[in-house]
Design an enzyme around this catalytic site. Structure first.
Site, short mmCIF file in Angstrom:
data_model
loop_
_atom_site.label_atom_id
_atom_site.label_comp_id
_atom_site.label_asym_id
_atom_site.label_seq_id
_atom_site.Cartn_x
_atom_site.Cartn_y
_atom_site.Cartn_z
N SER A 91 2.92 -2.09 5.02
CA SER A 91 3.95 -3.12 5.14
C SER A 91 5.30 -2.63 4.61
CB SER A 91 3.53 -4.38 4.38
OG SER A 91 3.37 -4.11 3.00
N ASN A 134 0.79 -1.23 0.00
CA ASN A 134 0.00 0.00 0.00
C ASN A 134 0.82 1.28 0.00
OD1 ASN A 134 -2.40 -1.33 -0.14
ND2 ASN A 134 -2.85 -1.22 2.05
N ASP A 169 -7.87 -11.48 -3.63
CA ASP A 169 -7.72 -10.38 -2.67
C ASP A 169 -7.81 -10.92 -1.24
OD1 ASP A 169 -7.57 -7.80 -1.62
OD2 ASP A 169 -9.75 -7.52 -1.72
N GLU A 175 -3.29 -0.56 -7.74
CA GLU A 175 -4.64 -0.74 -7.22
C GLU A 175 -5.25 0.65 -7.04
OE1 GLU A 175 -5.14 -3.45 -3.75
OE2 GLU A 175 -6.04 -1.68 -2.81
N HIS A 184 -1.18 2.33 9.62
CA HIS A 184 -2.30 2.48 8.68
C HIS A 184 -2.80 3.92 8.81
CE1 HIS A 184 -5.98 1.42 6.48
NE2 HIS A 184 -5.52 0.19 6.27
N ARG A 218 -14.99 -2.59 7.09
CA ARG A 218 -14.58 -3.93 6.66
C ARG A 218 -15.79 -4.76 6.26
NH1 ARG A 218 -10.54 -2.09 5.60
NH2 ARG A 218 -8.46 -2.44 6.38
N TRP A 266 -9.75 -7.62 12.38
CA TRP A 266 -9.08 -7.32 11.10
C TRP A 266 -7.57 -7.43 11.27
CZ3 TRP A 266 -5.99 -2.74 10.60
CH2 TRP A 266 -5.29 -2.71 9.39
O1 SFD Z 1 -5.15 -3.28 2.99
C1 SFD Z 1 6.40 -9.44 19.79
N1 SFD Z 1 -1.51 -4.28 6.20
C2 SFD Z 1 -1.28 -3.94 4.86
N2 SFD Z 1 -0.15 -3.41 4.38
C3 SFD Z 1 0.09 -3.35 3.02
O2 SFD Z 1 1.16 -2.86 2.59
N3 SFD Z 1 -0.83 -3.84 2.14
C4 SFD Z 1 -2.02 -4.38 2.54
O3 SFD Z 1 -2.80 -4.90 1.74
C5 SFD Z 1 -2.34 -4.28 3.93
N4 SFD Z 1 -3.61 -4.67 4.48
C6 SFD Z 1 -3.53 -5.48 5.61
C7 SFD Z 1 -2.50 -5.23 6.54
C8 SFD Z 1 -2.48 -6.00 7.71
C9 SFD Z 1 -3.45 -7.00 7.91
C10 SFD Z 1 -3.42 -7.81 9.17
C11 SFD Z 1 -4.44 -7.25 6.94
C12 SFD Z 1 -4.47 -6.48 5.80
C13 SFD Z 1 -5.45 -8.33 7.12
C14 SFD Z 1 -0.73 -3.57 7.22
C15 SFD Z 1 0.70 -4.08 7.44
O4 SFD Z 1 0.68 -5.45 7.58
C16 SFD Z 1 1.30 -3.40 8.67
O5 SFD Z 1 1.26 -2.02 8.44
C17 SFD Z 1 2.73 -3.81 9.02
O6 SFD Z 1 2.85 -5.21 9.09
C18 SFD Z 1 3.21 -3.21 10.34
O7 SFD Z 1 4.51 -3.64 10.61
P1 SFD Z 1 5.07 -3.86 12.14
O8 SFD Z 1 6.41 -4.43 12.03
O9 SFD Z 1 4.86 -2.61 12.92
O10 SFD Z 1 4.03 -4.95 12.76
P2 SFD Z 1 3.98 -6.53 12.45
O11 SFD Z 1 4.35 -6.80 11.04
O12 SFD Z 1 2.63 -7.01 12.88
O13 SFD Z 1 5.11 -7.15 13.40
C19 SFD Z 1 5.05 -7.10 14.81
C20 SFD Z 1 5.85 -8.30 15.34
O14 SFD Z 1 6.09 -8.17 16.73
C21 SFD Z 1 5.85 -9.43 17.37
N5 SFD Z 1 5.56 -9.15 18.77
N6 SFD Z 1 7.60 -10.07 19.82
C22 SFD Z 1 8.21 -10.20 21.02
N7 SFD Z 1 7.67 -9.75 22.18
C23 SFD Z 1 6.48 -9.11 22.20
N8 SFD Z 1 5.97 -8.65 23.36
C24 SFD Z 1 5.78 -8.95 20.96
N9 SFD Z 1 4.59 -8.40 20.62
C25 SFD Z 1 4.47 -8.52 19.28
C26 SFD Z 1 4.71 -10.03 16.56
O15 SFD Z 1 4.58 -11.41 16.71
C27 SFD Z 1 5.10 -9.62 15.14
O16 SFD Z 1 5.96 -10.55 14.52
S1 SFD Z 1 -4.89 -3.55 4.37
O17 SFD Z 1 -6.04 -4.10 5.02
O18 SFD Z 1 -4.41 -2.40 5.07
P1 AMP Z 2 -7.94 -1.01 3.29
O1 AMP Z 2 -8.19 -2.18 2.42
O2 AMP Z 2 -9.17 -0.30 3.73
O3 AMP Z 2 -6.97 -1.27 4.41
O4 AMP Z 2 -7.19 0.04 2.35
C1 AMP Z 2 -6.09 -0.27 1.55
C2 AMP Z 2 -5.59 1.01 0.96
O5 AMP Z 2 -6.60 1.64 0.18
C3 AMP Z 2 -5.19 2.05 1.98
O6 AMP Z 2 -4.11 2.77 1.44
C4 AMP Z 2 -6.41 2.91 2.13
O7 AMP Z 2 -6.13 4.19 2.60
C5 AMP Z 2 -6.93 2.93 0.70
N1 AMP Z 2 -8.39 3.08 0.60
C6 AMP Z 2 -9.34 2.23 1.05
N2 AMP Z 2 -10.57 2.68 0.74
C7 AMP Z 2 -10.41 3.83 0.09
C8 AMP Z 2 -11.30 4.79 -0.50
N3 AMP Z 2 -12.64 4.63 -0.46
N4 AMP Z 2 -10.76 5.88 -1.07
C9 AMP Z 2 -9.43 6.05 -1.11
N5 AMP Z 2 -8.54 5.20 -0.59
C10 AMP Z 2 -9.01 4.10 0.00
#
Ligand code: SFD
Ligand code: AMP
Length: 622
Positions: A431, A62, A347, A126, A384, A250, A219
């Site tokens: 990510s 993203n 997806d 996307e 996010h 969601r 989520w």
């Molecule tokens: O669209 C300990 N994310 C998405 N990012 C994208 O780039 N594209 C997407 O399509 C994304 N979508 C999405 C995303 C996440 C999820 C769950 C879904 C969909 C269903 C977001 C990214 O994944 C997110 O921004 C990054 O992963 C954040 O990175 P970071 O490193 O801050 O978090 P992490 O990857 O979850 O890792 C954390 C680690 O720490 C461990 N941990 N270890 C030891 N001791 C402790 N006390 C600990 N507590 C935690 C964890 O196990 C983990 O390994 S969309 O929906 O947004």
């Molecule tokens: P999401 O699947 O909601 O986690 O969103 C994935 C990516 O699309 C993120 O970068 C969001 O900010 C963006 N996004 C989701 N919905 C919209 C929308 N309606 N308009 C613009 N950006 C969006």
């Protein structure tokens, strides 16, 4: 339950949490540490191959500028994030990630991550910032590179870090961390000159939608329990914008993300009567100018309009997948139709498998049947569309003096760095940006350890007390287990799940969860904080039947610290800047004149007192 043994691990740089930011940190730190003869260690509560938010995979990256194609500049991205956060982001941090993120994404491709490509070799977009991947194996690919970089012998998996250590000679300098194995009776004491905290965000702090058989479905990954904020906050790091939670739109029950449907399939969201709330209610956002009428509309404001429809009894809200997919399939041959259908399912198969399962089990074909949308329970995360996290120094060449104190991504505790969800005010990194931020933090952390080469001075008495505290729930259970016939019912201890339910009830009812329509006010927060104080007293009564439950106890303790921090921040900000995330009933409007600045909190672990420090918003990018 047998007693534990202690293992001491000494290193120069310690990475806590091996998710996206942690793996990025490991990869980068290894490079610089090798040149300087230093040891880098990574500790993770699970196994990094499938840990954290990307465990299931993702279907998009993203954050990608596309600079080599002239698609976007870092300045463009800063403008986008500035508006998305309703004015409040650290532009130096955002810019810093944006200028480096493309290089990270190109590395992922080199390592074998499959991307959707156009005939001329560009990544398929996307949306403006998002590119599509076949990302089921995203995390194993990234983890493999991290392992290869720092070496298997430097990775401690299935160790939950419960405390950070500060130096006996300087309480504002980091000295390491303490954690326990979730497989063996071992407590690890990590001694380090620099520590990078990258443990993801906070999930299951509020009562989720799913109860009973669906309990725990969320989520964001349920394994991110807020450790990152609790660890750093309790070590004395200033946390910023901890009121800025996110609430996500969601797909109902499966929590499937909406981005691909909105951006790529151009799907519409409407109420039950077919009205598009983003259009019919747009005028209701007049009070949230100058942010509301920009494109895209900020995430919380989109949520807000949807919630207004729900509150007026116009639900269910639907994602009109059928119309969108039929439009894409119109006039297409069978191969193209199949490809559209395949993308629609992939997806979710790539990142939220439960949504695909739910569709299958409910006989839903998204090209025929529309799906319900809901607003989720809130999450705390800085990667996010939310900004909460540690207050960190920015890069020297970009940051104004108010935002720079020597080392990029260093918190206000010397030698303690943050990245990913843990680093505040650099939202929308997702990510790829989290990984990039891990790299930025790691380079600076290695420099810090090089500049301050003295071994950390760890106070043995402090460590012993921590070890006793960690183990106490196991001992308490053993002592009292005979008092009743059922383990779950015993007046002498509290099990983790009972505690979790209690925490979620407090947060839902007093701190604006979905059950309260995200509404709160000062008296509600005061009452919630009273409840929280009594809840915290009961931590002394935690009981755990095994190491798994010990982990769960400590997860709740970390969650509770996040909950308290969040409530205090909510109370401090006397405005409603992000409706759709939460509402202050007593201050229902945006107030740029008085509140367009960052709110930081400092927790004094010795006195248990909190202090709030306002920090200025400075526009860095024109
Ligand atoms: O669209 C300990 N994310 C998405 N990012 C994208 O780039 N594209 C997407 O399509 C994304 N979508 C999405 C995303 C996440 C999820 C769950 C879904 C969909 C269903 C977001 C990214 O994944 C997110 O921004 C990054 O992963 C954040 O990175 P970071 O490193 O801050 O978090 P992490 O990857 O979850 O890792 C954390 C680690 O720490 C461990 N941990 N270890 C030891 N001791 C402790 N006390 C600990 N507590 C935690 C964890 O196990 C983990 O390994 S969309 O929906 O947004
Ligand atoms: P999401 O699947 O909601 O986690 O969103 C994935 C990516 O699309 C993120 O970068 C969001 O900010 C963006 N996004 C989701 N919905 C919209 C929308 N309606 N308009 C613009 N950006 C969006």
């Amino acid at each position: 339950m047998a007693d534990y043994r202690t293992e001491v691990v000494e290193c120069d740089v310690l990475i806590v949490g091996g998710g996206m930011a942690g793996c990025g940190a490991a990869y980068e730190a290894a490079h610089w540490a090798k040149l300087k003869g230093m040891r880098v260690v990574l500790v993770e509560k699970a196994a990094i191959e499938r840990s954290g938010a990307v465990a299931m995979g993702l279907s998009a990256i993203n954050m990608y500028m596309g600079m080599k194609w002239g698609e976007n500049t870092p300045d463009d991205f800063v403008h986008y994030v500035r508006n998305e956060t309703c004015g409040l982001s650290r532009e130096d941090l955002t810019y810093d990630i944006a200028r480096h993120v493309d290089a990270t994404v190109h590395m992922f491709e080199e390592w074998g991550l499959p991307f959707f490509k156009t005939p001329e070799g560009r990544y398929v977009r996307e949306g403006r910032w998002q590119v599509m991947i076949h990302g089921e194996s995203y995390k194993p690919i990234v983890a493999e590179a991290a392992k290869a970089a720092i070496g298997d012998g430097n990775i401690y998996e299935r160790v939950f870090v419960s405390h950070l250590l500060t130096d006996a000679d300087d309480p504002n300098k980091i000295a390491g961390a303490v954690g326990f194995s979730v497989r063996d009776n071992i407590i690890y004491v990590f001694k380090a000159k620099a520590v990078i905290c990258s443990c993801g965000g906070a999930v299951n702090l509020w009562r989720p939608h799913g109860v009973g058989e669906g309990l725990g479905r969320a989520w964001y990954t349920v394994f991110n329990n807020g450790s990152v904020y609790a660890l750093m906050g309790q070590a004395g790091a200033e946390l910023s914008q901890m009121e800025h939670r996110i609430v996500q739109t969601r797909f109902k029950d499966g929590y499937g993300p909406v981005g691909m449907y909105f951006l790529m399939f151009h799907s519409k969201a409407t109420n039950a009567y077919g009205e598009e709330y983003e259009k019919t209610r747009l005028h209701e956002l007049a009070g949230w100018q100058p942010y509301a009428y920009a494109s895209p509309m900020p995430t919380p404001l989109r949520n807000h309009l949807m919630l207004r429809d729900i509150q007026e009894g116009k639900g269910p809200i639907y994602m009109r997948t059928a119309e969108a997919l039929q439009n894409l399939m119109e006039g297409a041959d069978s191969t193209r139709r199949r490809a559209v259908e395949s993308d629609a399912w992939e997806d979710f198969l790539d990142m939220t498998i439960s949504q695909a399962l739910l569709w299958a089990s409910n006989n839903i074909d998204p090209a025929v049947t529309d799906s319900e949308l809901v607003l989720t329970e809130p999450y705390l995360m800085g990667s996010h569309a939310g900004t909460c996290g540690a207050w960190c120094s920015g890069p020297e060449d970009v940051s104004p003096s108010e935002y720079f104190w020597g080392y990029n991504r260093m918190t206000t505790v010397q030698g303690l760095f943050a990245a990913g969800d843990g680093c505040g005010l650099s939202a929308h990194k997702f990510s790829s940006g989290s990984y990039t931020e891990g790299r930025l933090a790691a380079k600076a952390a290695v420099n810090f350890a090089y500049d301050f080469p003295n071994a950390p001075n760890v106070d043995g008495a402090v460590v012993e007390q921590i070890q006793r505290d960690i183990w106490a729930p196991l001992i308490r259970f053993e002592e009292h287990r005979g008092a009743t016939t059922r383990d779950e019912i015993n007046p002498n201890y509290l099990l983790h799940k009972q505690a979790l339910h209690r925490l979620q009830k407090i947060m839902d009812e007093y701190a604006g969860g979905w059950g309260s329509s995200y509404m709160t006010n000062e008296p509600m927060l005061n009452r919630g904080l009273e409840q929280m104080a009594m809840f915290k007293e009961d931590f002394a009564a935690f009981g755990a039947r095994d190491l798994h439950e010990l982990l769960r106890c400590w997860e709740v303790i970390h969650r509770a610290h996040c909950g308290e921090t969040h409530m205090r921040h909510l109370r401090h900000r006397q405005e409603t800047r992000w409706p759709g995330y939460y509402y202050r009933g007593d201050y229902p409007n945006l107030d740029d004149e008085n509140w367009k600045h960052f709110i930081n909190s400092y927790f004094d672990r010795n006195t248990g007192e909190w202090e709030f420090r306002d920090r200025p918003y400075i526009q860095v990018v024109p």
